[in-house]
Write a protein that holds these residues in place. Sequence first.
Motif, PDB file in Angstrom:
ATOM      1  N   GLU A 405       0.475  -1.352  -0.241  1.00  0.00           N
ATOM      2  CA  GLU A 405       0.285  -0.284   0.026  1.00  0.00           C
ATOM      3  C   GLU A 405       1.199   1.132  -0.190  1.00  0.00           C
ATOM      4  O   GLU A 405       1.092   1.940  -0.702  1.00  0.00           O
ATOM      5  CB  GLU A 405      -1.012   0.024   1.276  1.00  0.00           C
ATOM      6  CG  GLU A 405      -2.160  -1.074   1.087  1.00  0.00           C
ATOM      7  CD  GLU A 405      -3.219  -1.445   2.604  1.00  0.00           C
ATOM      8  OE1 GLU A 405      -2.693   0.124   3.173  1.00  0.00           O
ATOM      9  OE2 GLU A 405      -4.403  -1.848   2.294  1.00  0.00           O
ATOM     10  N   ILE A 406       1.587   1.446   1.053  1.00  0.00           N
ATOM     11  CA  ILE A 406       3.052   2.455   0.678  1.00  0.00           C
ATOM     12  C   ILE A 406       3.306   2.434  -0.251  1.00  0.00           C
ATOM     13  O   ILE A 406       3.256   4.250  -0.939  1.00  0.00           O
ATOM     14  CB  ILE A 406       3.543   2.155   2.632  1.00  0.00           C
ATOM     15  CG1 ILE A 406       3.074   1.906   3.635  1.00  0.00           C
ATOM     16  CG2 ILE A 406       4.696   3.133   2.114  1.00  0.00           C
ATOM     17  CD1 ILE A 406       4.117   1.411   4.361  1.00  0.00           C
ATOM     18  N   LYS A 407       4.104   1.158  -0.973  1.00  0.00           N
ATOM     19  CA  LYS A 407       4.664   1.427  -2.570  1.00  0.00           C
ATOM     20  C   LYS A 407       3.121   2.489  -3.151  1.00  0.00           C
ATOM     21  O   LYS A 407       3.899   3.528  -4.930  1.00  0.00           O
ATOM     22  CB  LYS A 407       5.462   0.154  -2.439  1.00  0.00           C
ATOM     23  CG  LYS A 407       6.075  -0.232  -2.333  1.00  0.00           C
ATOM     24  CD  LYS A 407       7.079  -1.270  -2.985  1.00  0.00           C
ATOM     25  CE  LYS A 407       7.899  -1.791  -1.943  1.00  0.00           C
ATOM     26  NZ  LYS A 407       8.070  -3.717  -2.722  1.00  0.00           N
ATOM     27  N   GLN A 408       2.397   1.804  -3.335  1.00  0.00           N
ATOM     28  CA  GLN A 408       1.064   2.268  -4.229  1.00  0.00           C
ATOM     29  C   GLN A 408       1.143   3.465  -4.201  1.00  0.00           C
ATOM     30  O   GLN A 408       1.308   4.267  -5.465  1.00  0.00           O
ATOM     31  CB  GLN A 408       0.380   1.729  -3.558  1.00  0.00           C
ATOM     32  CG  GLN A 408      -0.051   0.205  -4.605  1.00  0.00           C
ATOM     33  CD  GLN A 408       0.586  -0.001  -6.019  1.00  0.00           C
ATOM     34  OE1 GLN A 408      -0.360   0.823  -6.638  1.00  0.00           O
ATOM     35  NE2 GLN A 408       0.564  -1.126  -6.622  1.00  0.00           N
ATOM     36  N   ASN A 409       1.386   4.309  -2.829  1.00  0.00           N
ATOM     37  CA  ASN A 409       0.729   5.615  -3.057  1.00  0.00           C
ATOM     38  C   ASN A 409       1.887   6.312  -1.774  1.00  0.00           C
ATOM     39  O   ASN A 409       1.476   6.556  -0.639  1.00  0.00           O
ATOM     40  CB  ASN A 409      -0.742   6.044  -2.839  1.00  0.00           C
ATOM     41  CG  ASN A 409      -1.293   7.506  -3.158  1.00  0.00           C
ATOM     42  OD1 ASN A 409      -0.589   8.209  -2.255  1.00  0.00           O
ATOM     43  ND2 ASN A 409      -1.915   7.073  -3.019  1.00  0.00           N
ATOM     44  N   PRO A 410       3.549   6.547  -2.099  1.00  0.00           N
ATOM     45  CA  PRO A 410       4.189   7.476  -1.093  1.00  0.00           C
ATOM     46  C   PRO A 410       3.290   7.994  -0.413  1.00  0.00           C
ATOM     47  O   PRO A 410       3.640   8.381   0.677  1.00  0.00           O
ATOM     48  CB  PRO A 410       5.721   7.303  -1.077  1.00  0.00           C
ATOM     49  CG  PRO A 410       5.454   6.669  -3.306  1.00  0.00           C
ATOM     50  CD  PRO A 410       3.999   6.027  -3.403  1.00  0.00           C
ATOM     51  N   ARG A 411       2.644   9.425  -0.670  1.00  0.00           N
ATOM     52  CA  ARG A 411       2.521  10.297  -0.470  1.00  0.00           C
ATOM     53  C   ARG A 411       1.789  10.152   0.590  1.00  0.00           C
ATOM     54  O   ARG A 411       0.921  11.006   1.328  1.00  0.00           O
ATOM     55  CB  ARG A 411       2.253  11.696  -1.129  1.00  0.00           C
ATOM     56  CG  ARG A 411       1.493  13.078  -1.462  1.00  0.00           C
ATOM     57  CD  ARG A 411       1.821  13.888  -0.579  1.00  0.00           C
ATOM     58  NE  ARG A 411       1.119  14.773   0.240  1.00  0.00           N
ATOM     59  CZ  ARG A 411       0.712  15.208   0.950  1.00  0.00           C
ATOM     60  NH1 ARG A 411       0.806  14.265   2.132  1.00  0.00           N
ATOM     61  NH2 ARG A 411       0.226  16.060   1.262  1.00  0.00           N
ATOM     62  N   LYS A 412       0.645   9.085   0.374  1.00  0.00           N
ATOM     63  CA  LYS A 412      -0.337   9.308   1.365  1.00  0.00           C
ATOM     64  C   LYS A 412      -0.112   8.703   2.551  1.00  0.00           C
ATOM     65  O   LYS A 412      -1.140   8.781   4.216  1.00  0.00           O
ATOM     66  CB  LYS A 412      -1.414   7.357   1.102  1.00  0.00           C
ATOM     67  CG  LYS A 412      -2.895   8.327   0.663  1.00  0.00           C
ATOM     68  CD  LYS A 412      -3.533   7.350   0.489  1.00  0.00           C
ATOM     69  CE  LYS A 412      -4.814   7.310   2.092  1.00  0.00           C
ATOM     70  NZ  LYS A 412      -5.544   5.884   1.917  1.00  0.00           N
ATOM     71  N   TYR A 413       0.767   8.547   3.382  1.00  0.00           N
ATOM     72  CA  TYR A 413       1.992   7.957   4.213  1.00  0.00           C
ATOM     73  C   TYR A 413       2.777   8.350   4.846  1.00  0.00           C
ATOM     74  O   TYR A 413       3.939   8.495   4.413  1.00  0.00           O
ATOM     75  CB  TYR A 413       2.494   6.718   4.685  1.00  0.00           C
ATOM     76  CG  TYR A 413       0.461   4.956   4.046  1.00  0.00           C
ATOM     77  CD1 TYR A 413       0.032   5.168   4.839  1.00  0.00           C
ATOM     78  CD2 TYR A 413       0.754   5.411   2.526  1.00  0.00           C
ATOM     79  CE1 TYR A 413      -1.248   4.001   4.502  1.00  0.00           C
ATOM     80  CE2 TYR A 413      -0.426   4.306   1.848  1.00  0.00           C
ATOM     81  CZ  TYR A 413      -1.425   3.984   3.304  1.00  0.00           C
ATOM     82  OH  TYR A 413      -2.379   3.376   2.262  1.00  0.00           O
TER      83      TYR A 413
END
Lengths: 487, 315, 290
Positions: A405-413
């Motif tokens: 999940e983090i790799k998919q959307n790093p800005r989100k975490y």
Amino acid sequence: MNSDVKTIFSSYHNNAQLFDEVFDSNGVAKNVYQKLLDLYGNHSIQEYVQLNNKAKASFFNQGITFQVYDNKVTQEKIFPFDLFPRIIDEDEWEIIEKGAIQRSKALNLFLWDIYHDKKIIKDGIVPLDLITSSANYLHQMIGVDPPGGIYNHISGTDIIKHSDGNYYVLEDNIRCPSGVSYVICNRTALKRALFGVFNHYKTHSVTNYAENLLEILESVKPKGVDVPNCVVLTPGMYNSAFYEHSYLAKAMGVELVEGRDLFVENDFVYMKTIRGPIKVDVIYRRVDDLFMDPLEFKPESALGVPGLFAAYRKGNVCLANAPGTGVADDKAIYTYMPQIIKYYLDETPILNNVHTYHCSRPDELKYVLEHIHELVIKPVDEAGGYGISIGNRLTKDEIKVVQEEIKQNPRKYIAQPIMSLSVHPTYIDDSESFEQRHVDLRTFTLLGHEKEFVLKGGLSRVALKRGNLIVNSSQGGGSKDTWVLKK
Amino acid sequence: MLARVANNLFWMGRYIERAEHVARYLNVNYFSSLDAPNELSQSRQFVLRSMMFFVGEPIVDDSVILKEEDILYNIGLNPDLPYSVINNVKSARENANSARDLISTELYESINKFYHFVINYSVEDFTKKGLYDFTVNVTEMTAILRGKIRGTLLHDEVYAIIMLGINLERATQVIRIINAKYNDAVRAKGSYGDKIGHSFEWITLLKCVESYDMMRRYYKKTPTSISTLEFLILNPDCPRSVINSINQVHKHIRVLDESKTPNKNSTAFLISKVKGEYEFKYAEEIEEDIQEFIEKILDNLVQISLKMENEFFNY
Amino acid sequence: MHQEPHEMSFEYSITYKAENEYENPVENASWQFLIVPENNDTQELMRVDIKNSLGAKNEFSENGYGFRTVRINTLEKFQKLNFSATFKLKKKSFNPFGQVPIFDIASNYELVQSLYFKVDFEPFLGQTKFTTLPQASINLFVFDPALSIFDNLQKLNTWVYQFIKFNTGVTHVNTLLKEILENPEGVCQDFAHLFCALARANKIPARYVSGYLHQGNGYFGDSQMHAWAETYVPQVGWVGFDPTNNLLVDDNHIKVAHGKDFNDCSPLKGVVYSHGANKTSHSVEVQAQQ
């Protein structure tokens, strides 16, 4: 009292690994709690349970409840409440209070800057991406001067005491922070149940919140208004925080309005009363930004007032908090708080920030992906404790899911070290005894035109599940009355 | 005050009053019938039919046998029927909820306790043995609410609007009770030689509106149709009489409309007109065609309520 | 753009009409029209006439970006609204190529890469719902660094004009670029969105513009409101491009509003408390007198 009766602390297990706010590592009560334990520690568990039930009934009868739907039946429940209060002495409180004001002021200056010249970005201190990628950044607010120059009139700062004995800020809530009514209700319930203890402590009152809130709201009246008409705007009685909205309206003596009670004419806002329209000048709104005005934001919103934003842009009405403040309570912005405080106030932060890794930065992302088991992973734009993963509670498979999940959307975490929140003795129904539970503190800070106020008290939220670190009520947390002692 | 909230307070008052009258109707009819002086008035079917008539669902077919438990459940605790006590209490609380910031904590707490008492009442207990306990508690709790309304609210617009709701509803309910008991008196007539004018049902009627003792003290005689109608409709000193309610309505509307000579389209004007009309009625005139009288006054009350909605609650 | 003195000017008369019909009576509604031409260097609004069939007040206000709106709140139940607005406007005649300077190409590209520039033009550099390109299409049109930004934009204008086939009835107000790229047919809104998206992909600020087009010259733009784009060209300022017609914006274009995409410029927004179906139709007429 019979000596073989089980007193409330006779089976209290003091885990030396944790930072207990009441007992030191030798099991000796700390100074501020001594008197409380003398008066209270001899109660038997049965007596305590009786008192606790009385307090619960007091909540129930006052209708301070939320609804649960189960098998088509609506059940009303009270928010879990613990009678054993948390006490904060004057010296510690001074740090919290000064720190909270410092943060509020810095955030306000930051918001002004972000919606005007964006100097802090141009000076390379906060990255542009963090602002433009925030779902709470409103282009409509660019160049708008909020009445009195205030954006975050009401801030809720979540603070923890770490095992090192210092206070750390976990997050700043500057959209519509809730919970202040529970501070006041907890106090009422505690006074009813434990009046005998109260007069032995010099505790600051918490009931002055509403009068201060009204003063703050009046201080940001639109230009040309002499005595402003302030109202509280609620999404309605089915909102989970409706009790709080009605409490605040009643305590301030102002109208509690819904969107349908208001209308806009010639860019002024009016409420529909039994004697016709009356102009509204300041709106303490508990409706989210995007639901405020269906003509400007979400068109399907039935909670809002068509034309409200236009009236606001014209400066004919003040909204508290200002639209678009959410850009600054983004958890990724949180990590820049020390720099933000330095930049605008030229001060060092009074309250610590938890060290934070930005998944949007490649080197930090790498560290996070490799160390998930010792980190807390948080989505940057969720409130209420949703979407949080605590690394050392995850199975190997779950870690993989989180990594993905983090790799998919790093800005989100973002990720932070797992903080060891202090613990406080809390009565647990299942075991019929006191146990250590993690606790945080939400403080309430008000910022107005040349006026500021911090509620001397706050909402101490306890995680009722053993070992749980998330204290939000939506995640099954309870709360405690918090006493701030007078000098 | 917000128009929407005013509407909610008005209906809160109405629902509180309605819950009380429905509960008392159940109580009085059920318990006075147990030792009524004639067989028909004692008959379960007769009493259950009277109850259904009162809540506006008359059972016309004489061959239908009503089941006591069903009828009591429907009128007391059935959440699906709009006329049930439980629904009236729910609606009262719902209306109070949305006006919570305007009413006192004490009043809200009492409404809330009342609500929890009603919704937690065991259906089985109620239909088998709890009728007395339940209905007495409901009527007592509504009395507490009236006390809290009077004693803990500022006597301003908020108070006036709640009192308008209470008094309009009271007048309506008293008329409806008169209607139901008149209907009972007509039906009971054949069974015991007595004339309608001296029916046992008049005593029950007075008890239904808690006015039997006052009536005895005032007339010092067994109630007749004439004296009962006179007392319950026209006596301004009887706190449950229709004229007393209309006088109250008249008094409270003046808080909302302070003009000396109200506009001819205003609520205040209509209320004054209705008040004037009933001030100069006499009982014999009413008894001549009681049915027509009942329809007319119910219509007057509905018109007042509609006018209020248009003038003050239109949002 | 700077104008030469004593140039010619036109007078336009613009009529906008909207008709909304509802299946069931509507209790309550608010509409916001974003249809009033703005006053700027090249156009001057002289007269505004607005009528609605409900007898409701036409209130002037502003949208979230400061453009003039007309708002209507209904007072009584209704089933049909007829709305019409007539504008008289003076438009200066100008040659869009008239002020093109000699560009310092290298420093212009340097400028658009600078942090200050990115911060100041941030609203018109980002992606929005309607200007998001699928990942694979990011490089669909890459600027030639040897040419000036202005020349590249002109090429982009032609490229978009050739890429999309003008065709009404294929797309609707909610069509995304993903669909346009799969089936390149559409109307002015789609041309403008694609142009903005590709300009922004090349770091040039681009804004979506809505307005009226005088069709005397046989341009595409149908009898509805028209849409084009404005981009920020260093050394010049905001320059208008009409990719639907492969033109630089000239004195036939009458601007109403700009924004990040269609969402910010929607000519009609409404909040209607009703249920059941409804029909809406708009029409636009632009007439010129010299």
